[in-house]
Design an enzyme around this catalytic site. Sequence first.
Site, PDB file in Angstrom:
ATOM      1  N   GLY A 107       0.820  -1.218   0.000  1.00  0.00           N
ATOM      2  CA  GLY A 107       0.000   0.000   0.000  1.00  0.00           C
ATOM      3  C   GLY A 107       0.844   1.253   0.000  1.00  0.00           C
ATOM      4  O   GLY A 107       2.083   1.212   0.113  1.00  0.00           O
ATOM      5  N   ASP A 108       0.178   2.388  -0.211  1.00  0.00           N
ATOM      6  CA  ASP A 108       0.829   3.710  -0.200  1.00  0.00           C
ATOM      7  C   ASP A 108       1.925   3.853  -1.241  1.00  0.00           C
ATOM      8  O   ASP A 108       2.908   4.570  -1.038  1.00  0.00           O
ATOM      9  CB  ASP A 108       1.406   4.022   1.196  1.00  0.00           C
TER      10      ASP A 108
ATOM     11  N   GLY B 150      -1.904   8.532  10.146  1.00  0.00           N
ATOM     12  CA  GLY B 150      -0.780   9.340  10.613  1.00  0.00           C
ATOM     13  C   GLY B 150       0.348   8.523  11.233  1.00  0.00           C
ATOM     14  O   GLY B 150       1.351   9.072  11.692  1.00  0.00           O
TER      15      GLY B 150
ATOM     16  N   ALA C 109       1.740   5.401  -3.893  1.00  0.00           N
ATOM     17  CA  ALA C 109       1.454   6.635  -4.650  1.00  0.00           C
ATOM     18  C   ALA C 109       0.534   6.358  -5.833  1.00  0.00           C
ATOM     19  O   ALA C 109       0.667   6.943  -6.905  1.00  0.00           O
ATOM     20  CB  ALA C 109       2.729   7.357  -5.088  1.00  0.00           C
ATOM     21  N   LYS C 110      -0.447   5.485  -5.587  1.00  0.00           N
ATOM     22  CA  LYS C 110      -1.451   5.176  -6.612  1.00  0.00           C
ATOM     23  C   LYS C 110      -2.279   6.413  -6.939  1.00  0.00           C
ATOM     24  O   LYS C 110      -2.624   6.649  -8.098  1.00  0.00           O
ATOM     25  CB  LYS C 110      -2.372   4.045  -6.109  1.00  0.00           C
TER      26      LYS C 110
ATOM     27  N   GLY D   7      -5.879   5.804   1.748  1.00  0.00           N
ATOM     28  CA  GLY D   7      -5.558   7.230   1.836  1.00  0.00           C
ATOM     29  C   GLY D   7      -4.736   7.557   0.614  1.00  0.00           C
ATOM     30  O   GLY D   7      -3.566   7.205   0.546  1.00  0.00           O
ATOM     31  N   HIS D   8      -5.369   8.145  -0.383  1.00  0.00           N
ATOM     32  CA  HIS D   8      -4.700   8.411  -1.656  1.00  0.00           C
ATOM     33  C   HIS D   8      -4.476   9.908  -1.798  1.00  0.00           C
ATOM     34  O   HIS D   8      -5.412  10.695  -1.685  1.00  0.00           O
ATOM     35  CB  HIS D   8      -5.536   7.873  -2.825  1.00  0.00           C
ATOM     36  N   THR D   9      -3.230  10.282  -2.057  1.00  0.00           N
ATOM     37  CA  THR D   9      -2.889  11.707  -2.104  1.00  0.00           C
ATOM     38  C   THR D   9      -2.733  12.177  -3.536  1.00  0.00           C
ATOM     39  O   THR D   9      -2.064  11.531  -4.339  1.00  0.00           O
ATOM     40  CB  THR D   9      -1.553  11.951  -1.349  1.00  0.00           C
TER      41      THR D   9
ATOM     42  N   GLN E  89      -5.021  -0.141  -1.294  1.00  0.00           N
ATOM     43  CA  GLN E  89      -4.024  -0.997  -0.628  1.00  0.00           C
ATOM     44  C   GLN E  89      -3.031  -1.521  -1.678  1.00  0.00           C
ATOM     45  O   GLN E  89      -2.879  -0.903  -2.716  1.00  0.00           O
ATOM     46  CB  GLN E  89      -4.696  -2.162   0.124  1.00  0.00           C
TER      47      GLN E  89
ATOM     48  N   SER F  10       8.590   8.476 -10.986  1.00  0.00           N
ATOM     49  CA  SER F  10       8.104   9.662 -10.288  1.00  0.00           C
ATOM     50  C   SER F  10       9.215  10.224  -9.391  1.00  0.00           C
ATOM     51  O   SER F  10       9.896   9.481  -8.687  1.00  0.00           O
ATOM     52  CB  SER F  10       6.884   9.284  -9.454  1.00  0.00           C
TER      53      SER F  10
HETATM   54  P1  GDP Z   1      -1.433   5.812  -2.183  1.00  0.00           P
HETATM   55  O1  GDP Z   1      -2.184   5.334  -1.012  1.00  0.00           O
HETATM   56  O2  GDP Z   1      -0.843   4.680  -2.969  1.00  0.00           O
HETATM   57  O3  GDP Z   1      -2.202   6.742  -3.082  1.00  0.00           O
HETATM   58  O4  GDP Z   1      -0.185   6.641  -1.616  1.00  0.00           O
HETATM   59  P2  GDP Z   1      -0.230   7.726  -0.406  1.00  0.00           P
HETATM   60  O5  GDP Z   1      -0.915   8.947  -0.890  1.00  0.00           O
HETATM   61  O6  GDP Z   1      -0.747   7.103   0.841  1.00  0.00           O
HETATM   62  O7  GDP Z   1       1.304   7.951  -0.164  1.00  0.00           O
HETATM   63  C1  GDP Z   1       2.154   8.437  -1.143  1.00  0.00           C
HETATM   64  C2  GDP Z   1       2.781   9.755  -0.673  1.00  0.00           C
HETATM   65  O8  GDP Z   1       3.888  10.066  -1.481  1.00  0.00           O
HETATM   66  C3  GDP Z   1       1.857  10.955  -0.805  1.00  0.00           C
HETATM   67  O9  GDP Z   1       2.125  11.837   0.254  1.00  0.00           O
HETATM   68  C4  GDP Z   1       2.246  11.558  -2.140  1.00  0.00           C
HETATM   69  O10 GDP Z   1       1.951  12.935  -2.225  1.00  0.00           O
HETATM   70  C5  GDP Z   1       3.720  11.322  -2.131  1.00  0.00           C
HETATM   71  N1  GDP Z   1       4.369  11.118  -3.451  1.00  0.00           N
HETATM   72  C6  GDP Z   1       3.851  10.587  -4.575  1.00  0.00           C
HETATM   73  N2  GDP Z   1       4.806  10.432  -5.505  1.00  0.00           N
HETATM   74  C7  GDP Z   1       5.951  10.897  -4.968  1.00  0.00           C
HETATM   75  C8  GDP Z   1       7.308  10.982  -5.417  1.00  0.00           C
HETATM   76  O11 GDP Z   1       7.659  10.567  -6.521  1.00  0.00           O
HETATM   77  N3  GDP Z   1       8.211  11.517  -4.563  1.00  0.00           N
HETATM   78  C9  GDP Z   1       7.874  11.958  -3.322  1.00  0.00           C
HETATM   79  N4  GDP Z   1       8.835  12.477  -2.571  1.00  0.00           N
HETATM   80  N5  GDP Z   1       6.621  11.869  -2.842  1.00  0.00           N
HETATM   81  C10 GDP Z   1       5.678  11.327  -3.654  1.00  0.00           C
HETATM   82  P1  IMO Z   2      -3.787   2.715   0.479  1.00  0.00           P
HETATM   83  O1  IMO Z   2      -4.951   2.514  -0.454  1.00  0.00           O
HETATM   84  C1  IMO Z   2      -1.212   0.997   3.548  1.00  0.00           C
HETATM   85  C2  IMO Z   2      -3.017  -1.956   6.229  1.00  0.00           C
HETATM   86  C3  IMO Z   2      -3.192  -1.581   7.686  1.00  0.00           C
HETATM   87  C4  IMO Z   2      -3.078  -2.959   8.332  1.00  0.00           C
HETATM   88  C5  IMO Z   2      -3.757  -3.868   7.322  1.00  0.00           C
HETATM   89  C6  IMO Z   2      -5.221  -4.171   7.649  1.00  0.00           C
HETATM   90  O2  IMO Z   2      -3.647   4.096   0.988  1.00  0.00           O
HETATM   91  O3  IMO Z   2      -2.546   2.149  -0.106  1.00  0.00           O
HETATM   92  P2  IMO Z   2      -7.469  -2.752   7.545  1.00  0.00           P
HETATM   93  O4  IMO Z   2      -7.841  -1.450   8.191  1.00  0.00           O
HETATM   94  O5  IMO Z   2      -7.554  -2.713   6.050  1.00  0.00           O
HETATM   95  O6  IMO Z   2      -8.194  -3.926   8.135  1.00  0.00           O
HETATM   96  O7  IMO Z   2      -5.911  -2.951   7.935  1.00  0.00           O
HETATM   97  O8  IMO Z   2      -3.691  -3.196   6.079  1.00  0.00           O
HETATM   98  N1  IMO Z   2      -3.640  -1.006   5.270  1.00  0.00           N
HETATM   99  C7  IMO Z   2      -2.929  -0.164   4.493  1.00  0.00           C
HETATM  100  N2  IMO Z   2      -1.607   0.094   4.452  1.00  0.00           N
HETATM  101  N3  IMO Z   2      -2.048   1.618   2.685  1.00  0.00           N
HETATM  102  C8  IMO Z   2      -3.369   1.354   2.696  1.00  0.00           C
HETATM  103  O9  IMO Z   2      -4.216   1.856   1.774  1.00  0.00           O
HETATM  104  C9  IMO Z   2      -3.875   0.453   3.665  1.00  0.00           C
HETATM  105  N4  IMO Z   2      -5.106  -0.008   3.969  1.00  0.00           N
HETATM  106  C10 IMO Z   2      -4.948  -0.907   4.937  1.00  0.00           C
HETATM  107  O10 IMO Z   2      -2.193  -0.701   8.116  1.00  0.00           O
HETATM  108  O11 IMO Z   2      -1.722  -3.331   8.380  1.00  0.00           O
HETATM  109 MG    MG Z   3      -2.198   5.554   1.061  1.00  0.00          MG
END
Ligand code: GDP
Ligand code: IMO
Ligand code: MG
Length: 437
Positions: free
Chosen positions: A12-13, A305, A15-16, A40-42, A227, A416
């Site tokens: 997860g996270d 957070g 940067a989708k 949590g998608h930014t 995720q 990126s």
């Molecule tokens: P998602 O859940 O896959 O959409 O990713 P998140 O939004 O949870 O986390 C990705 C974080 O990285 C966010 O704060 C984005 O703004 C930031 N981000 C995305 N691409 C880049 C990159 O290439 N470099 C840096 N430094 N930050 C990035």
């Molecule tokens: P995005 O879409 C990162 C993790 C939680 C925990 C496990 C199960 O932003 O990438 P849950 O609340 O789904 O039952 O938690 O999955 N988790 C994530 N980790 N990015 C996410 O979403 C997540 N959604 C759930 O931290 O380990």
């Molecule tokens: Mg996220």
Amino acid sequence: MAGTCIIGLQWGDEAKGKLVDLLTKDMDVVVRYQGGANAGHTVVVGDAVYKLHHLPSGIINGRVLNIVAAGVVVHPETILREIRSLAERGIDVRGRLLLSDRAHVVMPWHLIEDQLWNLAVSGENNIGTTLRGIGPCYRDKVGRSYAVRVGDLLRSDFPNRIREIVAARLPVLRAMAGSQPVDLDADTIIEEFAAFQKELRPFVVDTTRVLLDLVEQDKRILFEGAQGSLLDIDHGTFPFVTSSNSSGVGISAGSGVAAKWLTKMIGVCKCYSTRVGGGPFPTELLDEIGEQIRTKGREYGTTTGRPRRCGWFDAVAVRYTRRLGGIDRLALMMLDVLSGLPEVKICVAYELDGERIDYFPGSAEALRRVKPIYETMPGWQEELTDARDLDDLPVAALNYIRRIETLVGCRAEFVSVGPDRAQTIICDDVAAVANVT
Ligand code: GDP
Ligand code: IMO
Ligand code: MG
């Protein structure tokens, strides 16, 4: 041309959200099909930062249709808060957002149960969920007896249904809670949900039918995974996973669009690894390099957070999820974060019980025991945030992404170098280079 799919290849996270927003300009529709407010998608556009938990990331672009499909678990309060907060920032979702009447609803008892489990399980067995009621809601969906769907919220007998379920769930929750009080009152819920009902009604339709029509009309559809593949309930690091199919296998189930229409699979991964919550993480760095990556990458959860655990890129894991997702192209994110390190490492294999293995073990217990085998490459000191072309990258950074491509077995279409839409290298040499399979 129907479906382009964005799939996270790690935990997860990845940067989708950034990538979905970037690709939205060439799409007609963006679809969220699994997960819920745990995501949590930014999206960053200039000075504006949008953190989306529930709405598809295509919502920021003022043109396309956005669909929250049947496989998502919906938390009405969060979705309405998000709609209102976007309206305050000048983004009107009316006429551009559809919510499936088949999607299941995260109810107050699901949130309480998620909290209670989280408190009850400690140490390395704790999944460390996002506390958004995801697991209990999907469990009730599969169990059927106590499930509530978005369509049910709009029915006149909804209050009776709530009373019935509260009467059944309350004793169970009280037993789980022991001496702690459980705050669950049917009348309060009925009142609260009557307000949601009014506000949500204009968005609710049978999105499965809408999507099937859109496919037949040859619309360009972008599927936004939430995720990552390693959190997939069936193919991830069970039980340290989420409760939906968050790898590519979940797209058809969650949206209703048949697999044959999913024409392009884009796998998104960071140039290192992160994980939030519990569970095995072979390349985790518990030293100052991990801290440096966390600080420079601002690796703190978008939803909770929490500090994200950080580690080296794990090519064994991503090769596995690349194959699992039938990935055509990679999007390699956050390359800029690794600037300033004297050397960078990639995990190329594991050692398990004294033997070298090159596959990703299917059990969390085995994954806990593996030791990563690293390849070390020179780092680079230059900041990369202004790079817009592969030629702008220092040779060490280019070699690093080329090595990742080779080890994972897939070319990158995007690299990126910062959060903003503009901070993206679109690799135009992907078709020309054919020697990576
Ligand atoms: P998602 O859940 O896959 O959409 O990713 P998140 O939004 O949870 O986390 C990705 C974080 O990285 C966010 O704060 C984005 O703004 C930031 N981000 C995305 N691409 C880049 C990159 O290439 N470099 C840096 N430094 N930050 C990035
Ligand atoms: P995005 O879409 C990162 C993790 C939680 C925990 C496990 C199960 O932003 O990438 P849950 O609340 O789904 O039952 O938690 O999955 N988790 C994530 N980790 N990015 C996410 O979403 C997540 N959604 C759930 O931290 O380990
Ligand atoms: Mg996220």
